[in-house]
Design a protein around this motif. Structure first.
Motif, short mmCIF file in Angstrom:
data_model
loop_
_atom_site.label_atom_id
_atom_site.label_comp_id
_atom_site.label_asym_id
_atom_site.label_seq_id
_atom_site.Cartn_x
_atom_site.Cartn_y
_atom_site.Cartn_z
N UNK A 251 4.32 0.33 0.31
CA UNK A 251 3.76 1.68 0.51
C UNK A 251 2.38 1.75 -0.14
N UNK A 252 2.30 1.05 -1.27
CA UNK A 252 1.09 1.12 -2.08
C UNK A 252 0.90 -0.26 -2.73
N UNK A 253 -0.34 -0.79 -2.71
CA UNK A 253 -0.57 -2.12 -3.28
C UNK A 253 -0.98 -1.99 -4.75
N UNK A 254 -0.06 -2.39 -5.63
CA UNK A 254 -0.35 -2.37 -7.06
C UNK A 254 -0.89 -3.71 -7.54
N UNK B 102 -7.34 4.12 -9.68
CA UNK B 102 -6.79 5.22 -8.89
C UNK B 102 -6.87 4.96 -7.38
N UNK B 103 -7.89 4.19 -6.95
CA UNK B 103 -7.96 3.85 -5.53
C UNK B 103 -7.09 2.64 -5.27
N UNK B 104 -6.21 2.77 -4.25
CA UNK B 104 -5.32 1.67 -3.91
C UNK B 104 -5.16 1.62 -2.39
N UNK B 105 -4.74 0.48 -1.90
CA UNK B 105 -4.37 0.39 -0.48
C UNK B 105 -3.04 1.14 -0.33
N UNK B 106 -3.03 2.12 0.61
CA UNK B 106 -1.82 2.92 0.84
C UNK B 106 -1.45 2.84 2.32
N UNK B 107 -0.15 2.63 2.59
CA UNK B 107 0.31 2.47 3.98
C UNK B 107 1.20 3.65 4.39
N UNK B 108 0.88 4.22 5.55
CA UNK B 108 1.71 5.30 6.09
C UNK B 108 2.85 4.66 6.88
N UNK B 109 4.06 4.65 6.30
CA UNK B 109 5.14 3.91 6.97
C UNK B 109 5.57 4.57 8.28
N UNK B 110 5.33 5.89 8.44
CA UNK B 110 5.81 6.53 9.67
C UNK B 110 4.92 6.24 10.88
N UNK C 294 -5.51 -12.78 -0.28
CA UNK C 294 -4.73 -13.00 -1.51
C UNK C 294 -3.23 -13.01 -1.26
N UNK C 295 -2.86 -13.19 0.00
CA UNK C 295 -1.45 -13.37 0.39
C UNK C 295 -0.57 -12.21 -0.08
N UNK C 296 -1.07 -11.00 0.02
CA UNK C 296 -0.25 -9.84 -0.37
C UNK C 296 0.45 -9.32 0.89
N UNK C 297 1.75 -9.07 0.76
CA UNK C 297 2.51 -8.58 1.93
C UNK C 297 2.29 -7.07 2.09
N UNK C 298 1.12 -6.73 2.57
CA UNK C 298 0.74 -5.32 2.67
C UNK C 298 1.72 -4.55 3.57
N UNK C 299 2.19 -5.21 4.64
CA UNK C 299 3.06 -4.51 5.61
C UNK C 299 4.44 -4.17 5.04
N UNK C 300 4.73 -4.69 3.83
CA UNK C 300 6.04 -4.39 3.23
C UNK C 300 5.91 -3.37 2.10
N UNK D 234 -3.72 0.64 14.01
CA UNK D 234 -3.34 2.06 14.14
C UNK D 234 -4.18 2.89 13.17
N UNK D 235 -4.98 3.78 13.71
CA UNK D 235 -5.91 4.50 12.83
C UNK D 235 -5.15 5.37 11.82
N UNK D 236 -5.73 5.48 10.65
CA UNK D 236 -5.19 6.28 9.56
C UNK D 236 -3.83 5.81 9.03
N UNK D 237 -3.48 4.55 9.32
CA UNK D 237 -2.20 4.04 8.81
C UNK D 237 -2.38 3.31 7.49
N UNK D 238 -3.48 2.60 7.39
CA UNK D 238 -3.77 1.88 6.15
C UNK D 238 -5.07 2.43 5.58
N UNK D 239 -4.99 2.89 4.34
CA UNK D 239 -6.19 3.49 3.74
C UNK D 239 -6.39 2.97 2.34
N UNK D 240 -7.65 2.98 1.92
CA UNK D 240 -7.98 2.67 0.53
C UNK D 240 -8.26 4.02 -0.10
N UNK D 241 -7.23 4.60 -0.72
CA UNK D 241 -7.42 5.98 -1.11
C UNK D 241 -6.76 6.38 -2.42
N UNK D 242 -7.08 7.61 -2.81
CA UNK D 242 -6.42 8.25 -3.94
C UNK D 242 -5.12 8.86 -3.41
#
Ligand code: SF4
Ligand code: SF4
Length: 332
Positions: A250-253, A220-228, A242-248, A269-277
């Motif tokens: 919304x959510x790292x599956x 349930x916890x995943x890296x989530x990116x706020x695109x705005x 692990x060479x994941x294109x996080x910047x592309x 940028x604070x609160x842009x990338x989170x490890x969250x539910x």
């Protein structure tokens, strides 16, 4: 910013703690085997945690437990550690690999050495990378097929009682102490490849990591990116081991994500990338994740110890009888 900068000291400290624990356990286990083999009257204590290095036995023990209801008494700590690793990864991606596993730590250290020598780690072309990544799933599939599909519960239970399984930990020690030329060549080859290619073992060959990665997909916890708010600087992707294109995304599956949180630490940028539910208020900072991982890990082990699911039922007399004969035991 290097993937190995001081920013990651918190995670490094926890990895270091587990490496120290494993080294101390190794020394203590060596002492135990020596004292048993030399028939010393004063026996050293056997550290049950060495069973962490018997994942196949643990998978068989899990099968036996689920089908017969009997919790393994031969290597119970191995099964407990297997369950703890699965629990950590079910919740927080493959956090076991990047926070706890000493082989993961060794891999990171060797990649750092490669960076120092060559100023970079080499990345195989995409087609080769995909092909190599499938190897760990093939190895995992092999074990799953034989242990989960082919083996029935009774056979799994019977395997656990074999002399081969009883001294599997001593055989593992023997492998490293009296390494054959083939073993030495394979280990040296893996070390050299890990210096050249980041996380070579974990990324391409480790079936344990492959299994935990599959659990991590449903985490349930995943890296989530706020695109705005994202400024598309791609620092998160460059920091990812692990060479994941996080910047592309919304959510790292990806099952390759090890929950190391390097990307979160690098994001400017604070609160842009989170490890969250899904609910952003339940996101974990690296410090909180460290506390969660340590808490769950030692919590499960503590419960196992308190409830008598940690120490082996093999007596020192049995070890004394089996160790001199162990070269005759095979798993067939
Ligand atoms: S996506 Fe982030 S948390 Fe996952 S492996 Fe890459 S850097 Fe680590
Ligand atoms: S580091 Fe942060 S701001 Fe930069 S691309 Fe990644 S998520 Fe966006």
């Amino acid at each position: 910013m290097s993937k190995y900068s001081d920013k990651y000291l918190g995670r490094r400290s926890i990895q270091f703690l587990f490496v120290i624990i494993v080294v101390l356990m190794g020394i203590q286990f060596f002492d135990f085997v020596q004292s048993v083999s030399e028939s010393n009257l004063t026996l050293s204590t056997r550290p049950a945690g060495v069973e962490a290095f018997l994942p196949i036995s643990a998978l068989v023990a899990l099968k036996a437990w689920l089908t017969t209801g009997v919790f393994d008494r031969i290597h119970p700590a191995g099964l407990v550690i297997f369950l703890a690793a699965m629990s950590v990864s079910f919740l927080w991606k493959r956090a076991f690999c990047s926070w706890i596993c000493p082989l993961g730590t060794l891999s990171e250290g060797l990649a750092l050495l490669g960076q120092k020598i060559f100023k970079r780690n080499f990345v195989p072309p995409r087609w080769l990378d995909y092909g190599l990544r499938s190897l760990k799933y093939l190895i995992l599939g092999f074990f799953i097929f034989f242990i989960v599909v082919i083996m029935d519960g009774g056979s799994a239970y019977a395997f656990l009682q074999t002399p081969y399984n009883m001294v599997a930990d001593v055989k593992m020690l023997e492998f490293f102490i009296n390494m054959t030329w083939i073993g030495f060549t394979v280990v040296t080859g893996l070390i050299l490849l890990s210096v050249l290619i980041e996380n070579f073992w974990c990324r391409y060959l480790c079936p344990y990591g492959a299994l935990l990665g599959l659990f991590g997909i449903i985490s349930p916890w995943k890296i989530r990116r706020e695109s705005h708010t994202c400024i598309s600087c791609a620092r998160c992707s460059s920091a990812c081991p692990n060479h994941i294109n996080v910047d592309k995304m919304q959510k790292v599956w990806s099952p390759e994500c090890t929950g190391c949180l390097n990307c979160v630490k690098e994001c400017p940028v604070s609160n842009t990338l989170k490890f969250g539910l899904l609910n952003p208020s339940f996101s974990l900072t690296p410090k909180k994740l460290a506390l969660c991982v340590i808490g769950l890990w030692f919590g499960i082990i503590g419960i196992a110890k308190l409830t008598g699911h940690w120490e082996t039922s093999i007596s020192p007399e049995m070890y004394r009888m089996l160790i001199p004969m162990m070269d005759q035991f095979s798993h067939f």
